[in-house]
Design an enzyme around this catalytic site. Structure first.
Site, short mmCIF file in Angstrom:
data_model
loop_
_atom_site.label_atom_id
_atom_site.label_comp_id
_atom_site.label_asym_id
_atom_site.label_seq_id
_atom_site.Cartn_x
_atom_site.Cartn_y
_atom_site.Cartn_z
N GLU A 174 0.81 -1.22 0.00
CA GLU A 174 0.00 0.00 0.00
C GLU A 174 0.84 1.27 0.00
O GLU A 174 0.35 2.36 0.28
CB GLU A 174 -0.95 -0.03 1.21
N HIS A 250 -4.69 1.74 7.18
CA HIS A 250 -3.28 2.01 6.90
C HIS A 250 -2.64 2.55 8.17
O HIS A 250 -3.31 3.14 9.02
CB HIS A 250 -3.11 3.06 5.79
N CYS A 371 -3.04 11.29 3.59
CA CYS A 371 -3.38 10.46 2.43
C CYS A 371 -3.11 11.19 1.13
O CYS A 371 -2.77 10.58 0.12
CB CYS A 371 -4.86 10.08 2.47
#
EC number: 3.5.3.23
Length: 449
Positions: A174, A250, A371
């Protein structure tokens, strides 16, 4: 030679919508099917970029992807003209059309993992595009991501680019959302911190029970090998499976690091003391003084951290050595989180100021300030070698605002995704954007014979 941390923020794409595609991401799921405002979303993101650039932080722009991804739909058996493909998908498999329209590439913390030249064996900055194979709508991003990064960092003397890891669950990767770096100065050798959710091949490691662990230990290790990192410059840590099951999909939803500082929640990691000990010892061997700021559960519960995105913040170093914490408006709206932040800035630690941004359009899809940015530590010569078309300036900001206002809709619902005109609008916008940012032909529609 001076060195900098440059934040490259994702520019929100014209198809920004609330598809509810990300299982394990509480905000994404809870706002599913609401109408979105792509124009407002893009303007909110640009406002953050411009504000930080105006404060003296180095800031760049990362272009969005071509959506709807008609080629992806063709690979799934839809045929005919582009309009036929979109309309047939809308009739027969609306979830696939929604996925092919996702603007999730705006969250560029998932675009790639980046290792600065001071850490790598060959002295170049290394990029590995993330395969994002846990979610279909994100798994289709990495080919274009690789081309965009290659167009931005297009000097082989300074930059090395690696293809995404094999697109299987064992190597679920990720990107930078599960990676941070500690250092005394950005241009000096540091310690790279890889956080994983499970092991693919060793059943002794615990795993979450409700939501998927998107990052594997094996993927993190592979990226470290690709980048030529030394063992004394790497620490691996397992994220607490219990917080993954509470919506921490995450690691950048439960911790953030920068310079010599790790800002983290008490429940973020397994074997926290051992992890902190490794970070402290390895950073000390490189001349650094590791500082850990633990947020106790008594002050901020995991639920509040997820709801407010306290840790999905940007921890930025000022020239005077102090740090600024960039948080979303949701932190100010959460009484417990805001009270904690007041204490944090008044207790004499490195974080001296909190700056709040309205990022509601992104937040409702589960993406906060962290993000939206990919951090790249660059020495002066490396920064000069970056494609200067993507570096945020006042003229570029004005140009991009005008571009957004020309091309973006102010309302997008699920039914609008079936409109073939949306594809025409997106391609027209992106064709112009590649000229503004000097990227060349990075999109599939520009590369067709």
């Amino acid at each position: 030679m001076k060195s900098y941390e440059v934040n490259f923020d994702g520019l929100v794409g014209p198809t920004h919508n609330y598809g509810g595609l990300s299982y394990g991401n509480v905000a994404s799921q809870s706002n599913s099917q609401q109408a979105s405002n792509p124009r407002e979303a893009a303007r909110q993101g640009l406002a953050k970029m411009k504000a930080l650039a105006d404060m003296g932080f180095k800031q760049g722009v990362l272009a969005p992807q071509e959506r709807p991804d008609v080629a992806a739909l063709r690979r799934l058996g839809f045929s005919g003209s582009d309009a036929d493909v979109i309309q047939r998908a809308a009739r027969e498999a609306m979830p696939l059309l929604v996925a092919s329209c996702s603007a999730s590439s705006m969250w560029v913390a998932n675009a790639a993992t980046v290792s600065p030249s001071a850490d790598t064996a060959d002295g170049r900055v290394h990029f590995t595009a993330a395969n994002l194979n846990c979610k279909y709508h994100r798994s289709i991003e990495h080919p274009t991501t690789s081309r965009v990064l290659g167009a931005m960092f297009n000097n082989e003397k300074h930059f090395a680019h690696h293809a995404a890891l094999p697109a299987v669950a064992q190597f679920g990767d990720e990107g930078a959302a599960n990676h941070t770096r500690f250092c005394r100065a950005y241009g000096e050798a540091g310690v790279e911190f890889f956080v994983y959710g499970r092991s693919a091949f060793d059943s002794r490691y615990p795993a979450p029970q409700k939501y998927p662990a998107r990052q594997t230990l094996e993927a993190s290790q592979a990226v470290a090998r690709l980048h030529g990192l030394s063992d004394d410059g790497v620490v691996y840590a397992q994220q607490n499976p219990a917080v993954i099951d509470q919506g921490v999909f995450h690691n950048d939803v439960i911790s953030v690091g920068n310079g010599e500082v790790l800002f983290y929640h008490e429940e973020a990691f397994l074997e926290t003391d051992a992890v902190l000990g490794q970070l402290r010892a390895k950073l000390a061997s490189k001349g650094g003084n590791f500082q850990a700021i633990c947020v106790p559960r008594a002050a901020v519960a995991v639920e509040d951290a997820v709801r407010s995105y306290l840790f999905n913040s940007q921890l930025l170093s000022r020239d005077d050595g102090s740090m600024l914490l960039v948080v979303p408006e949701e932190c100010r709206n959460n009484e417990r989180v805001w009270a904690y932040l007041g204490q944090l800035t008044s207790q004499g630690g490195p974080v001296k100021e909190v700056k709040v941004f309205d990022l509601k359009q992104s937040m409702q899809n589960g993406g906060g300030p962290a993000c939206l940015r990919l951090r790249v530590a660059l020495k002066e010569a490396e920064l000069a070698a970056v494609n200067q078309g993507v570096i945020m300036t006042a003229p570029l900001y004005d140009t991009l605002l005008q571009w957004v206002d020309r091309h973006y809709r102010d309302r997008l619902g699920e039914a609008d995704l079936a409109d073939p005109q949306l594809l025409v609008e997106c391609r027209t916008a992106l064709d112009e954007l590649t000229q503004i940012l000097k990227l060349g032909s990075v999109y599939p529609f520009q590369r067709q014979p």
